[in-house]
Motif scaffolding. Structure first.
Motif, PDB file in Angstrom:
ATOM      1  N   GLU A 135      41.760  -3.504  -5.939  1.00  0.00           N
ATOM      2  CA  GLU A 135      41.824  -2.755  -6.930  1.00  0.00           C
ATOM      3  C   GLU A 135      41.684  -3.622  -8.270  1.00  0.00           C
ATOM      4  O   GLU A 135      41.100  -2.801  -9.379  1.00  0.00           O
ATOM      5  N   ILE A 136      42.032  -4.767  -8.314  1.00  0.00           N
ATOM      6  CA  ILE A 136      42.041  -5.255  -9.816  1.00  0.00           C
ATOM      7  C   ILE A 136      41.053  -6.662  -9.930  1.00  0.00           C
ATOM      8  O   ILE A 136      41.077  -6.941 -10.831  1.00  0.00           O
ATOM      9  N   GLY A 144      38.972 -16.410 -16.787  1.00  0.00           N
ATOM     10  CA  GLY A 144      38.575 -15.852 -15.544  1.00  0.00           C
ATOM     11  C   GLY A 144      39.213 -16.049 -14.581  1.00  0.00           C
ATOM     12  O   GLY A 144      38.813 -15.862 -13.162  1.00  0.00           O
ATOM     13  N   GLU A 145      40.314 -16.273 -14.688  1.00  0.00           N
ATOM     14  CA  GLU A 145      41.211 -16.772 -13.487  1.00  0.00           C
ATOM     15  C   GLU A 145      42.114 -15.484 -13.075  1.00  0.00           C
ATOM     16  O   GLU A 145      42.932 -14.970 -13.776  1.00  0.00           O
ATOM     17  N   LYS A 146      41.476 -14.689 -12.118  1.00  0.00           N
ATOM     18  CA  LYS A 146      42.179 -13.285 -11.832  1.00  0.00           C
ATOM     19  C   LYS A 146      43.678 -13.511 -11.582  1.00  0.00           C
ATOM     20  O   LYS A 146      44.067 -14.332 -10.621  1.00  0.00           O
ATOM     21  N   ASP A 147      44.366 -12.808 -11.988  1.00  0.00           N
ATOM     22  CA  ASP A 147      46.027 -12.937 -12.088  1.00  0.00           C
ATOM     23  C   ASP A 147      46.782 -11.700 -12.098  1.00  0.00           C
ATOM     24  O   ASP A 147      46.636 -10.802 -12.765  1.00  0.00           O
ATOM     25  N   LEU A 148      47.225 -11.523 -10.841  1.00  0.00           N
ATOM     26  CA  LEU A 148      48.220 -10.254 -10.461  1.00  0.00           C
ATOM     27  C   LEU A 148      49.332 -10.230 -11.552  1.00  0.00           C
ATOM     28  O   LEU A 148      49.513  -9.032 -11.815  1.00  0.00           O
ATOM     29  N   LEU A 149      49.814 -11.315 -11.688  1.00  0.00           N
ATOM     30  CA  LEU A 149      51.214 -11.117 -12.835  1.00  0.00           C
ATOM     31  C   LEU A 149      50.568 -10.669 -14.057  1.00  0.00           C
ATOM     32  O   LEU A 149      51.354 -10.115 -14.816  1.00  0.00           O
ATOM     33  N   LYS A 150      49.416 -11.026 -14.647  1.00  0.00           N
ATOM     34  CA  LYS A 150      48.766 -10.419 -15.954  1.00  0.00           C
ATOM     35  C   LYS A 150      48.276  -9.211 -15.792  1.00  0.00           C
ATOM     36  O   LYS A 150      48.477  -8.486 -16.785  1.00  0.00           O
ATOM     37  N   THR A 151      47.943  -8.644 -14.514  1.00  0.00           N
ATOM     38  CA  THR A 151      47.618  -7.440 -14.441  1.00  0.00           C
ATOM     39  C   THR A 151      48.532  -6.377 -14.405  1.00  0.00           C
ATOM     40  O   THR A 151      48.639  -5.196 -15.068  1.00  0.00           O
ATOM     41  N   ILE A 152      49.734  -6.844 -13.758  1.00  0.00           N
ATOM     42  CA  ILE A 152      51.029  -5.650 -13.771  1.00  0.00           C
ATOM     43  C   ILE A 152      51.492  -5.571 -15.148  1.00  0.00           C
ATOM     44  O   ILE A 152      52.194  -4.593 -15.488  1.00  0.00           O
ATOM     45  N   GLN A 153      51.129  -6.462 -16.069  1.00  0.00           N
ATOM     46  CA  GLN A 153      51.566  -6.231 -17.594  1.00  0.00           C
ATOM     47  C   GLN A 153      50.810  -5.341 -18.284  1.00  0.00           C
ATOM     48  O   GLN A 153      51.026  -4.987 -19.468  1.00  0.00           O
ATOM     49  N   LEU A 154      49.855  -4.820 -17.602  1.00  0.00           N
ATOM     50  CA  LEU A 154      49.017  -3.644 -18.272  1.00  0.00           C
ATOM     51  C   LEU A 154      49.726  -2.405 -17.822  1.00  0.00           C
ATOM     52  O   LEU A 154      49.087  -1.149 -18.209  1.00  0.00           O
ATOM     53  N   LEU A 155      50.791  -2.369 -17.169  1.00  0.00           N
ATOM     54  CA  LEU A 155      51.162  -1.108 -16.516  1.00  0.00           C
ATOM     55  C   LEU A 155      52.517  -0.822 -17.292  1.00  0.00           C
ATOM     56  O   LEU A 155      52.971  -1.569 -18.014  1.00  0.00           O
ATOM     57  N   SER A 198      49.483 -17.533 -13.629  1.00  0.00           N
ATOM     58  CA  SER A 198      50.611 -17.246 -12.824  1.00  0.00           C
ATOM     59  C   SER A 198      50.355 -18.279 -11.625  1.00  0.00           C
ATOM     60  O   SER A 198      49.242 -18.517 -11.479  1.00  0.00           O
ATOM     61  N   VAL A 199      51.551 -18.492 -10.579  1.00  0.00           N
ATOM     62  CA  VAL A 199      51.529 -19.328  -9.594  1.00  0.00           C
ATOM     63  C   VAL A 199      50.933 -18.499  -8.502  1.00  0.00           C
ATOM     64  O   VAL A 199      50.674 -19.211  -7.567  1.00  0.00           O
ATOM     65  N   PHE A 200      50.556 -17.219  -8.761  1.00  0.00           N
ATOM     66  CA  PHE A 200      49.943 -16.591  -7.346  1.00  0.00           C
ATOM     67  C   PHE A 200      48.468 -16.594  -7.393  1.00  0.00           C
ATOM     68  O   PHE A 200      47.976 -16.013  -8.369  1.00  0.00           O
ATOM     69  N   ASN A 201      48.093 -17.261  -6.502  1.00  0.00           N
ATOM     70  CA  ASN A 201      46.430 -17.391  -6.315  1.00  0.00           C
ATOM     71  C   ASN A 201      45.979 -15.969  -5.752  1.00  0.00           C
ATOM     72  O   ASN A 201      46.390 -15.817  -4.533  1.00  0.00           O
ATOM     73  N   SER A 202      45.417 -15.287  -6.371  1.00  0.00           N
ATOM     74  CA  SER A 202      45.267 -13.798  -5.938  1.00  0.00           C
ATOM     75  C   SER A 202      44.103 -13.779  -4.589  1.00  0.00           C
ATOM     76  O   SER A 202      44.395 -12.756  -3.988  1.00  0.00           O
ATOM     77  N   ASP A 203      43.529 -14.930  -4.505  1.00  0.00           N
ATOM     78  CA  ASP A 203      42.775 -14.779  -3.074  1.00  0.00           C
ATOM     79  C   ASP A 203      43.631 -14.740  -1.875  1.00  0.00           C
ATOM     80  O   ASP A 203      43.444 -14.293  -0.911  1.00  0.00           O
ATOM     81  N   ALA A 204      45.092 -15.220  -2.220  1.00  0.00           N
ATOM     82  CA  ALA A 204      46.015 -15.292  -0.958  1.00  0.00           C
ATOM     83  C   ALA A 204      46.867 -13.938  -0.865  1.00  0.00           C
ATOM     84  O   ALA A 204      47.821 -13.931   0.006  1.00  0.00           O
ATOM     85  N   GLY A 244      35.676 -19.771  -4.777  1.00  0.00           N
ATOM     86  CA  GLY A 244      35.001 -19.828  -6.264  1.00  0.00           C
ATOM     87  C   GLY A 244      35.174 -20.886  -7.079  1.00  0.00           C
ATOM     88  O   GLY A 244      36.024 -21.874  -6.847  1.00  0.00           O
ATOM     89  N   ILE A 245      34.255 -21.006  -7.831  1.00  0.00           N
ATOM     90  CA  ILE A 245      34.082 -22.239  -8.617  1.00  0.00           C
ATOM     91  C   ILE A 245      34.137 -21.836 -10.381  1.00  0.00           C
ATOM     92  O   ILE A 245      33.279 -21.066 -10.635  1.00  0.00           O
ATOM     93  N   GLY A 246      35.084 -22.171 -10.959  1.00  0.00           N
ATOM     94  CA  GLY A 246      35.110 -21.692 -12.478  1.00  0.00           C
ATOM     95  C   GLY A 246      35.345 -22.604 -13.345  1.00  0.00           C
ATOM     96  O   GLY A 246      35.072 -23.783 -13.151  1.00  0.00           O
ATOM     97  N   LEU A 247      35.507 -22.282 -14.477  1.00  0.00           N
ATOM     98  CA  LEU A 247      35.507 -23.410 -15.690  1.00  0.00           C
ATOM     99  C   LEU A 247      36.809 -24.132 -15.634  1.00  0.00           C
ATOM    100  O   LEU A 247      36.648 -25.353 -15.995  1.00  0.00           O
ATOM    101  N   ILE A 248      37.759 -23.459 -15.292  1.00  0.00           N
ATOM    102  CA  ILE A 248      38.904 -24.212 -15.308  1.00  0.00           C
ATOM    103  C   ILE A 248      39.746 -24.772 -14.067  1.00  0.00           C
ATOM    104  O   ILE A 248      40.079 -25.897 -13.816  1.00  0.00           O
TER     105      ILE A 248
END
Lengths: 772, 261
Positions: A135-136, A144-155, A198-204, A244-248
């Motif tokens: 969903e996120i 560009g590092e998708k991050d569940l912990l950052k996304t829940i802060q939008l709730l 956050s420590v949570f790699n959202s792929d996992a 994925g290959i990103g900047l960071i």
């Protein structure tokens, strides 16, 4: 309390007993993804013939439904998946596994059935949000590092502590009042690089649930929230690699069957590489610097037979920071969970977990002085959960949890030129017994009630001091190993009521009490990896909270939209603050630096979400107040807590432009945190000093930011898929304050000035993702 | 020790601030009625010693602090000497005969504007500086001055360090204690927060080591705490009664100079 316990037992008996007296038959089984074999958590089964009866799969994809014999049409649904319909003749108990296929990406506006499509209205749970990684995935984030912990802060009700800071606040709670569970193991520090990631790699990660203080009684140990994160199980049909290959950072994931359809494994890894660029630098002060983090998630599961299944999951992450061999610090979490699912019958599900969790940091210094400091907190835990499916009207959960905590606040090794002594280790045992019953009293009124009995025991060995209010030792008692120093017993009742007005509307109300016996000492605005956890003791009492909340829930336009409004009031006891100039670092008498007080928090949370269609997203708004009261601060009056935030708004929009392009945007606005700014100044020895009057009497400027994102699906075939993700963080470049410092003016020495530091403006990023 | 633990935070901030930008902003701050500020030092030698009494001003005002004139200021010791100070300049009061002797406890009494403020401080034995040395920083090739000295065993010692570069004094606060180095050689590296002033070869650096008592240490320790990263900035814990700001310090002082190589 006695009365309450009796009432609970009575309610339990009247609800469970009739089930034994009727002859009914049970359908049970697993709900899974047809392509990968992943268990689907919270997938919903509904029965056409009994429109009010429906049930959701549990955390392991298991369901059980007991019905009178007959012919039924049963539908299994899950967000983003095509519903599956099975016609069954129920003349004996059946085992049926549902395999759902992912909805293919289609520009036609298809109605995608949700979990239960009106879950928002019908589910007997409040202050709850669930997100799955899919969903996120398009929401834009920093670097560009998708991050569940950052996304829940939008709730609603969940606030970021601040940009570039770790942690989040739920309904006015402190950052340490959130229980973060990764496959049931406690994660003590959920941030990398001081909170940028956050420590949570959202792929996992498969699924994330958050309870804002109204958690069912199987959870406990923190005041404000439970964040329950489930890792992916891995594909049990075929091998696959994605990354994925990103900047960071870059990440890679490998998954596949151990034995096809019976067991699978998954390994995800990620590492940042800013330090590799530093090494290329000619500047000796930069090329010897180390600054990176990495994560490793691994999980395997194996189905022994229809009744037994085992899971082994682990997480390992580290942040490393250092310079040559003169200085280094690293910190990180490690967790391991071994689980055994067992079906005692098709109605009684059991899970037994052995859990290990470790957070530590190590510092080594080799310049002038030489020493290594190690600090850690470790949990060894046994958790037994039973789930009894009484029927479509009744589900009973009960079990126990035993946790042994071992805290090494600071151990010194390899020492020269300093007479630093190791700090005293702390040991504690946490016992909990819980029961929780979900029961439909009528077609309209349902209830989930339960109680958690928690007993916390601080154990020897060691000398344990009691301090008076001035921080002087008034009593010191020596205890031997394993002896109980202090214990806190607390019954924690929980209750949620749901009254369904009609298909579209419901009213809910809840009460819950939570208790917390581990406390994080942190007196900086950013939160540090070296912040220390301490157990409840003679001086630090168990923190408690009582929360009442009520809400209105409304779905409309064929459940495409959901709306909720909740109000809450929370009363907090034994809250922690610090004396002026408290010494929290490497202090064996750290408990003498603590102040104890009370708190209150109340607010209104509104949430409007469009769930389906080419355009979807949400708007969330929180109006709240959070206050604390300590005798020694602000003359004993209530004052705003640091995380007090009047307004907090988030807008999230995702739009599928074409088959290849999808666009997204988020906008956030919130009132600045409560802070203490100077009220005056004076001079000491040629240095300008600031005079402070009241704690938290000022506000940071309000914060707002727009982020934009775009995903371009470059290639998609059955065998290979690749995409590019672009994002722009803080797209209109607003100067959001990270901190404000007061200092002598650099240009006019006769004056002082306030200087604002801004971290991120116009931060672009792109990531290349692949899957084969 | 505190310094060591805070290195990672400093380093990370440094990393972040590479991309960060700073600007001067205007903030409406609360005002406060002027507070009395008292600052007095006695060293282990013959006087005269000075006590300064001023008032605080609002943040927006210029850095001109109104002196408190006409106060009655007295310093007495445990041997029975009592010295009434004379006001030499507005707000500046000086002693006439009292001497600083290690082991003595000195009491300061100030009567000003109808209020009485008292403080006492015990002068510890002096501790000599072994050596002034220079060390490069991890990042940025900044040179930091450092000192080492031998901590007297079996008693709690507290130290304040001051330094000047080519006779220009630095006003930053540096204090340490022997909690973590009882009876050992203490090495103390002074890391200035103000990175604009950089040491260079040939600079003459003088370091003063004050042996101070616990009350004065607490004052400077808590005074050094204020700043951007504290979640709860507060006024330092003063050893002066009745809500006065500032401190009264009876200390032994030693100095040593070195040239940056």
């Amino acid at each position: 309390m006695r009365k309450a316990t009796k009432l609970i037992i009575f309610l339990f008996l009247i609800s469970v007993l009739p089930l034994y007296s009727q002859q009914k038959l049970t359908i049970s089984g697993q709900i899974k993804d047809a392509q990968t074999g992943e268990d689907l958590i919270g997938a919903v089964l509904s029965v056409k013939e009994l429109p009010l009866k429906s049930i959701a799969s549990n955390a392991y994809g298991f369901y059980s439904m007991t019905l009178p014999s007959g012919a039924y049409e049963i539908t299994a649904q899950y967000t983003g998946y095509k519903p599956v319909v099975e016609k069954v003749i129920l003349d004996k108990s059946l085992r049926i596994n549902f395999k759902l296929s992912e909805q293919s990406k289609n520009l036609e506006e298809v109605v995608v059935y949700g979990r239960r499509k009106d879950e928002n209205v019908t589910k007997t749970v409040m202050g709850f949000q669930r997100l799955n990684t899919k969903e996120i995935k398009n929401i834009p984030v920093l670097f560009g590092e998708k991050d569940l912990l950052k996304t829940i802060q939008l709730l609603p009700g969940i606030q970021a502590v601040g940009e570039g800071r770790s942690g989040f606040n739920v309904r006015g709670g402190a950052a340490d009042q959130n229980l973060i569970l990764l496959d049931e193991a406690t994660v003590y520090n959920a941030s990398h690089l001081m909170g940028f990631f956050s420590v949570f790699n959202s792929d996992a990660i498969k699924d994330i649930s958050i309870f804002k203080g109204n958690e069912p009684s199987e959870y406990g140990g923190r005041l404000s929230s439970v964040l329950d994160i489930k890792m992916n199980d891995g594909n049990d049909k075929k091998f696959g690699v994605s990354g994925g290959i990103g900047l960071i950072s870059s990440r890679v994931e490998i998954e596949g069957p151990i034995i096809k359809d019976r067991g699978s494994f998954i390994i995800s890894a990620r590492r940042t590489y800013a330090d590799m660029f530093l090494a290329l630098s000619k500047d000796t002060s930069l090329n010897q610097a180390r600054l990176y983090f990495y994560d490793l998630n691994a999980k395997a599961n194996y189905r022994i037979d229809e009744k037994n299944r085992i899971y082994l999951s682990g997480y390992f992450g580290k942040d490393v920071l250092g310079f040559g061999n003169t200085f280094g610090i690293n910190w990180g979490n490690a967790t391991t969970t071994l689980r055994w699912n067992h079906l005692f019958s098709n109605r009684l599900f059991s899970n037994t977990s052995l859990i290990f969790s470790n957070y530590d940091y190590k510092i080594n210094i080799n310049s002038g002085v030489k020493m290594n400091i190690i600090s850690r907190i470790q949990d060894y835990s046994l958790k037994q959960d039973f789930q009894y499916f009484g029927g479509a009207n009744s589900t009973l959960k009960f079990g126990f949890n035993e946790v042994y905590h071992r805290i090494i606040p600071g151990a010194i090794t390899a020492i020269s030129n300093v007479s630093l002594k190791s700090l005293t280790n702390k040991y504690a045992m946490e016992h909990a017994l819980y029961i929780s019953h979900m029961y439909n009293l009528s077609d309209r009124l349902s209830v989930e009630y339960g109680v958690r009995l928690s007993l916390f025991n601080l154990l020897g060995p060691g000398t344990f001091n009691t301090y008076d209010s001035s921080g002087q030792v008034v009593d010191a008692v020596k205890f031997s190993s394993g002896q109980s120093v202090k214990s806190y017993f607390n019954p924690e009742p929980r209750l949620t009521l749901n009254y369904v007005l009609n298909q579209q509307n419901s009213l809910k109300a809840a009460y819950s009490r939570n208790v917390q016996n581990l406390h994080l000492l942190s007196n900086s605005t950013s939160g540090n990896p070296t912040d220390l956890w301490i157990p409840s003791s003679n001086n630090v009492k168990a923190e408690t909270s009582d929360q009442v909340s009520t809400g209105f829930y409304h779905n409309f336009n064929e459940n495409k939209y959901e709306f909720s409004a909740e109000v809450y009031y929370k009363n907090l006891q034994n809250q922690i603050d610090y004396k002026n100039g408290a010494e929290l670092n490497f202090n064996d008498n750290v408990e003498s630096q603590i102040l104890t007080g009370i708190g209150r928090a109340y607010g209104l949370e509104m949430f409007l979400k469009k769930k389906y269609g080419r355009f979807n997203g949400w708007i969330s708004y929180t109006l709240s107040r959070t206050e604390r009261k300590f005798d020694a601060i602000n003359q004993g009056n209530y004052f705003p807590a640091r995380q007090d935030r009047t307004h907090d708004i988030s807008v999230v929009g995702m739009y599928e432009l074409s088959r290849r392009w999808s666009l997204s945007a988020t906008w956030v606005y919130y009132t600045g945190n409560a802070v203490t700014f100077p009220s005056g100044k004076y001079n000491i020895d040629g240095k300008t000093m600031f005079y402070y009057k009241d704690r938290n009497a000022n506000r940071m400027p309000s914060y707002h930011r727009l982020d934009l994102g775009a995903t371009w699906l470059r290639k998609k075939t059955a065998r290979f898929e690749s995409s590019w993700t672009f994002s722009l963080y803080n797209a209109y470049g607003h100067d959001n304050p990270y901190m404000i410092n007061f200092q002598d003016s650099k240009t006019d020495p006769s004056r002082t000035e306030a200087v604002q530091t801004t971290l991120f403006k116009f931060i672009p990023s792109f990531t290349y993702n692949f899957k084969f | 020790m505190r310094k060591i633990v805070f290195i990672p935070i400093t380093l990370i901030l440094l990393f972040c601030l590479v991309t960060a930008c700073k600007k001067v902003i205007h903030i409406d701050l609360n005002t406060a009625s002027p507070k009395i500020v008292i600052e007095g030092n006695i060293y282990d030698r013959a006087g005269p010693f000075a006590v300064k009494i001023f008032k605080s001003v609002n943040f927006d005002a210029s850095n001109v602090y109104p002196p408190v004139s006409g106060a009655i200021v007295k310093i007495s010791d445990t041997s029975g000497y009592s010295d009434v100070l004379t006001e030499k300049l507005p707000g500046l009061y000086v002693t006439s005969f009292i001497m600083g002797i290690p082991g003595e406890t000195y009491t300061l009494t100030v009567n000003a504007e109808g209020q009485t403020y008292t403080a006492s401080s015990t002068m510890p034995e002096p501790v000599d500086i072994g050596k002034v040395y220079f060390q490069n920083s991890f990042f940025g090739n900044t040179i930091y001055p450092g000192v080492n000295f031998v901590d007297p065993p079996n008693i709690n010692n507290y130290y304040r360090l001051l330094y000047s570069v080519n006779n220009a004094p630095n006003s930053e606060i540096n204090v340490t204690d022997d909690r973590l180095s009882e009876g050992k050689t203490i090495t103390y590296l002074i890391r200035p927060a103000d990175t604009d002033v950089k040491l260079k070869a040939g600079d003459n650096v003088t370091v003063w080591l004050e042996s101070i008592d616990q009350g004065v240490y607490e004052y400077f320790r808590t005074a050094g705490r204020e700043g951007g990263q504290s979640a709860s900035p507060a006024n330092p814990t003063s050893n002066i009664s009745n809500g006065a700001l500032g401190y009264f310090n009876a200390c032994s002082l030693r100095a040593r100079s070195a040239i940056v190589p």
